[in-house]
Design an enzyme around this catalytic site. Sequence first.
Site, PDB file in Angstrom:
ATOM      1  N   CYS A 271       0.662  -1.228   0.038  1.00  0.00           N
ATOM      2  CA  CYS A 271       0.120  -0.237   0.058  1.00  0.00           C
ATOM      3  C   CYS A 271       0.810   1.241  -0.136  1.00  0.00           C
ATOM      4  O   CYS A 271       0.637   2.074  -0.862  1.00  0.00           O
ATOM      5  CB  CYS A 271      -0.873   0.038   1.260  1.00  0.00           C
ATOM      6  SG  CYS A 271      -2.213  -1.450   1.011  1.00  0.00           S
ATOM      7  N   ILE A 272       1.743   1.622   1.142  1.00  0.00           N
ATOM      8  CA  ILE A 272       2.225   2.855   1.264  1.00  0.00           C
ATOM      9  C   ILE A 272       3.172   3.284   0.192  1.00  0.00           C
ATOM     10  O   ILE A 272       3.114   4.470  -0.387  1.00  0.00           O
ATOM     11  CB  ILE A 272       3.009   2.891   2.607  1.00  0.00           C
ATOM     12  CG1 ILE A 272       2.219   2.247   3.752  1.00  0.00           C
ATOM     13  CG2 ILE A 272       3.450   4.259   3.070  1.00  0.00           C
ATOM     14  CD1 ILE A 272       0.821   2.809   3.977  1.00  0.00           C
TER      15      ILE A 272
END
Length: 434
Positions: A271-272
């Site tokens: 995600c990040i």
Amino acid sequence: MKDAFLKKIADKSAVIGIVGLGYVGLPLMLRFNEVGFKVLGFDIDQSKVDALNAGNSYIEHISGDSIASARAAGFEATTDFARAPEADALILCVPTPLNKYREPDMSFVLGTIDSLVPHLRAGHLVSLESTTYPGTTDEELLPRIESRGFKVGENAYLVFSPEREDPGNPNFSTRTIPKVCGGVTPACQEIGVALYSAVIDKVVPVSSTRAAEMTKLLENIHRAVNIGLVNEMKIVADKMGIDIHEVIRAAATKPFGFVPYYPGPGLGGHCIPIDPFYLTWKAREYGVHTRFIELAGEVNSSMPDYVISKVAAALNERKKAINGSKILVLGIAYKKNVDDMRESPSVFLMEKLRDLGAEISYSDPHVPVFPKMREHRFELSSVALTADSIASYDCVLLATDHDKFDYAQLQQHAQLIVDSRGKYLQPAANVVKA
């Protein structure tokens, strides 16, 4: 048709189809199975399907016993998308990576929905959980579903409900992490909320699929921006001879207005490192330049090079070059105590060091053999850490701070440790902070 679907959820006779049996799909399968739903799992990887049907797990923090129990309770995995009509709900948990131009790669989502569309039937609920840009659900999935002659909201249903898995975190489970859900129509929303409420303690409705898509992006951009901030602060603090980790620990004693984020060798996980680019890409369509988000991305993307520069400087002080040095990378998962390799900064560090001529090895108690990855390749196995093996390396690079490492043993025997995680609190002659 909606009432019939709601009744099936209420009496647990609905069959749940989960497409993509990885770090998101597998825990979700176990949760639906646990409360009494029949689950049919879909994946394009035959080896995963075979492992699951044999009652085995391929994810470290998910036990084989839990898979075997699910099998005994009726769970089945398949690569045959033609079996989609057997399920009432189809939940899509497939990857949304970036391509080589750092643009959204929607091939997995679009390939999956294109494979399912010929097999959709009246009454199906489709839920997309893959992180993506606002508009994906109504721009890409909606027309594909309605191309079969269905009317979403009347005889087919479509929602976006972003995954919120934190692999290996014992404090939060699929059940206890609140679930955001946005539907294309009120009827879609009602069914989506009912479905997830059957297995998750708190479901948070939002007004649209786009609001749900943006919610997920905000959550991860929030982390990316704050990690970018402390990564930049780390560089400044290092120039000033200040330990940024000591500063963060001190700041974190403030009981209000401060949330600690920690620097590292780069961003990892699905995600990040990826999600901010999904928003910046979509924002261009609206003539918006997301400067703040892109700046954080630049800072975070530069961290592996910063760590390499610290390795080079530390070796140089010892009259050595990276070229020809034996370097042991400690931890190749993207975060500690898991076997998840997605977007791991350790892999980028290994590649950069290899390209500079280093002889690379790694040690990771959670990853015994370097796995097959889409874009990275090493023919390596994890090195056992002994006094002699540690001492044989010119440099030990701490990239992922697993709890299973014996940090005292490492410090005692290593010629040089470059610590990119702030694990060593006290100064030492053979420890360099990165």
